[in-house]
Design a protein around this motif. Structure first.
Motif, short mmCIF file in Angstrom:
data_model
loop_
_atom_site.label_atom_id
_atom_site.label_comp_id
_atom_site.label_asym_id
_atom_site.label_seq_id
_atom_site.Cartn_x
_atom_site.Cartn_y
_atom_site.Cartn_z
N VAL A 11 0.85 -1.18 -0.07
CA VAL A 11 0.06 0.22 0.03
C VAL A 11 0.93 1.28 -0.14
CG1 VAL A 11 -1.47 1.44 1.21
CG2 VAL A 11 -2.20 -0.70 0.98
N ASN A 12 1.91 1.44 1.05
CA ASN A 12 2.93 2.35 1.00
C ASN A 12 3.46 2.64 -0.27
OD1 ASN A 12 1.89 2.74 3.68
ND2 ASN A 12 3.90 1.86 4.60
N TYR A 13 4.02 1.50 -1.07
CA TYR A 13 4.53 1.66 -2.22
C TYR A 13 3.60 1.96 -3.48
CZ TYR A 13 7.31 -0.49 -6.24
OH TYR A 13 8.20 -0.59 -7.33
N GLU A 14 2.58 1.66 -3.45
CA GLU A 14 1.53 2.16 -4.50
C GLU A 14 1.34 3.63 -4.19
OE1 GLU A 14 -2.78 1.09 -6.54
OE2 GLU A 14 -2.02 0.01 -4.50
N GLU A 15 1.20 4.08 -3.04
CA GLU A 15 0.94 5.20 -2.62
C GLU A 15 1.92 6.28 -3.35
OE1 GLU A 15 0.18 5.43 1.40
OE2 GLU A 15 -1.94 4.94 1.12
N MET A 18 1.77 6.77 -6.78
CA MET A 18 0.61 7.89 -7.36
C MET A 18 1.08 9.20 -6.81
SD MET A 18 -2.52 5.59 -5.59
CE MET A 18 -3.78 6.51 -6.18
N ILE A 19 1.71 9.28 -5.78
CA ILE A 19 2.35 10.62 -5.49
C ILE A 19 2.96 11.16 -6.49
CG2 ILE A 19 3.54 12.05 -3.78
CD1 ILE A 19 2.17 10.27 -1.73
N LYS A 20 3.90 10.25 -7.15
CA LYS A 20 4.89 10.69 -7.97
C LYS A 20 4.14 11.03 -9.34
CE LYS A 20 8.47 10.97 -5.16
NZ LYS A 20 9.11 12.22 -4.90
N ARG A 21 2.89 10.53 -9.44
CA ARG A 21 1.76 10.67 -10.86
C ARG A 21 2.58 9.83 -11.71
NH1 ARG A 21 -2.49 13.19 -9.77
NH2 ARG A 21 -2.82 13.88 -12.11
N TYR A 22 2.83 8.59 -11.27
CA TYR A 22 3.18 7.55 -12.38
C TYR A 22 1.83 7.01 -13.10
CZ TYR A 22 8.07 6.86 -11.10
OH TYR A 22 9.48 7.13 -10.78
N SER A 23 2.07 6.68 -14.24
CA SER A 23 0.75 6.36 -15.16
C SER A 23 0.25 5.12 -14.37
CB SER A 23 0.96 6.03 -16.48
OG SER A 23 1.73 4.83 -16.73
N TYR A 24 -1.12 4.67 -14.79
CA TYR A 24 -1.80 3.81 -14.19
C TYR A 24 -1.12 2.29 -14.46
CZ TYR A 24 -5.35 -0.14 -13.81
OH TYR A 24 -6.04 -1.35 -13.68
N ASN A 25 -0.44 2.27 -15.72
CA ASN A 25 0.15 1.03 -16.28
C ASN A 25 1.35 0.52 -15.68
OD1 ASN A 25 -1.98 0.07 -18.10
ND2 ASN A 25 -0.98 1.38 -19.81
N TYR A 82 11.64 1.52 -4.72
CA TYR A 82 11.39 1.30 -3.36
C TYR A 82 12.45 1.91 -2.48
CZ TYR A 82 10.91 -0.90 1.09
OH TYR A 82 10.83 -1.10 2.58
N PHE A 83 13.69 1.59 -2.96
CA PHE A 83 14.97 2.02 -2.07
C PHE A 83 14.98 3.43 -2.20
CE2 PHE A 83 16.26 -2.29 -2.68
CZ PHE A 83 16.27 -2.86 -1.28
N GLU A 84 14.71 4.15 -3.19
CA GLU A 84 15.11 5.60 -3.48
C GLU A 84 13.81 6.33 -2.96
OE1 GLU A 84 16.60 6.43 -7.41
OE2 GLU A 84 18.61 5.22 -6.92
N LYS A 85 12.50 6.22 -3.45
CA LYS A 85 11.42 6.63 -3.23
C LYS A 85 10.73 6.66 -1.90
CE LYS A 85 12.45 8.91 -7.38
NZ LYS A 85 13.11 10.11 -7.30
N VAL A 86 10.67 5.01 -1.55
CA VAL A 86 9.79 4.93 -0.41
C VAL A 86 10.55 4.89 0.78
CG1 VAL A 86 8.41 3.09 0.68
CG2 VAL A 86 8.31 3.21 -1.71
#
Length: 283
Positions: A11-15, A18-25, A82-86
């Motif tokens: 959940v944290n990873y997906e959030e 989304m915050i970084k505005r990555y596309s749905y795909n 994960y390592f750099e953004k989360v």
């Protein structure tokens, strides 16, 4: 895995995606890759992972799943995120060997073959979808994300929103396509998405792929090809008709002209215009 269970971690990873505005795909792909990574190490604390752990996971994917080079890069990018953004670690060059890209020329249909494919499709909605992809040079995800309001008939253009790289752009609206779309609209009356499936939702990727596969068989074209081949064909046919490469780059939504330049290597019409040095010799 530290203090977080797997579901909370995802959940944290997906959030963050989304915050970084990555596309749905991209979100869907990265989340799937990352989930596979944490499933591979169910008892390890991810925060204490070493490069060797990630390398071992990559070797597993190559040996057991024989993943493609592009897929391997997706896994690397998903883990790197994960390592750099989360975890908010500083960017670094990880000692993970990225596969060398294999430069292959894309398959392309001739104009005659495209015509045979289109003629083989009798269902109006199905024909409209394939016509839209080819006539505007769209990716499969782009045609499925089209809204009715994205068809700008007065300006003869189609608005493509949130395409690859979160970019918007405009592309061509063929007069022939517009006439077919008007007939389609009267018959099917879509409410929001241009091409709707069950319960007025977006048409599915698998359905479009099945439509195309059936059309390829009916047209009796003995070439390997996918939906994306229509996009390659669009670009190649424009180039063969003398359209400037920069315009084609804009229509396709390429960041770099180098990506678009591949079509100069597969345009047979352009090759016909070049004489061999042998032809200038008197022998």
């Amino acid at each position: 895995m530290g203090n977080l269970n797997k579901s909370t971690l995802l959940v944290n990873y997906e959030e963050q995606l989304m915050i970084k505005r990555y596309s749905y795909n991209t979100i869907k792909t990265y989340k799937s890759c990352f989930k596979e990574f944490i499933d591979f190490y169910p008892k390890k604390n991810l925060n204490q992972m070493k490069n060797s752990d990630i390398q071992r996971f990559m070797i597993h994917l190559i040996r057991r799943k024989n993943i493609a080079r592009s897929t391997q890069n997706q896994y690397i990018n998903a883990i790197k995120f994960y390592f750099e953004k989360v975890l908010n670690r500083p960017k670094e060059t990880y000692q993970w060997h990225r596969p060398r890209a294999v430069k292959k020329l894309p398959h392309v249909f001739s104009e005659q073959e495209v015509m045979l494919i289109i003629k083989s499709i009798k269902n109006l909605k199905h024909r409209c979808i394939i016509l839209t992809i080819y006539s505007a040079g769209l990716r499969l995800s782009e045609v499925l994300n089209l809204r009715i309001s994205d068809i700008h008939s007065k300006e003869n253009c189609i608005f493509i929103r949130d395409a690859k790289g979160n970019k918007d752009r405009y592309t061509l609206l063929s007069e022939k396509l517009l006439l077919t779309l008007r007939e389609y609209y009267i018959n099917y009356k879509p409410s929001f998405w241009l091409f709707e499936g069950a319960n007025a939702g977006r048409y599915s990727k698998s359905s479009v792929q099945a439509i195309f596969k059936r059309a390829l068989v009916k047209a009796k074209i003995g070439k390997n090809g996918t939906i994306h081949t229509l996009r390659h064909s669009f670009a190649t046919h424009l180039l063969e008709r003398g359209v400037n490469l920069r315009y084609i780059q804009t229509l396709l939504g390429h960041n770099s002209i180098k990506t678009t330049e591949i079509y100069t290597h597969i345009s047979k019409q352009n090759l016909k215009k070049i004489a061999s040095p042998l032809d200038f010799l008197i022998i």
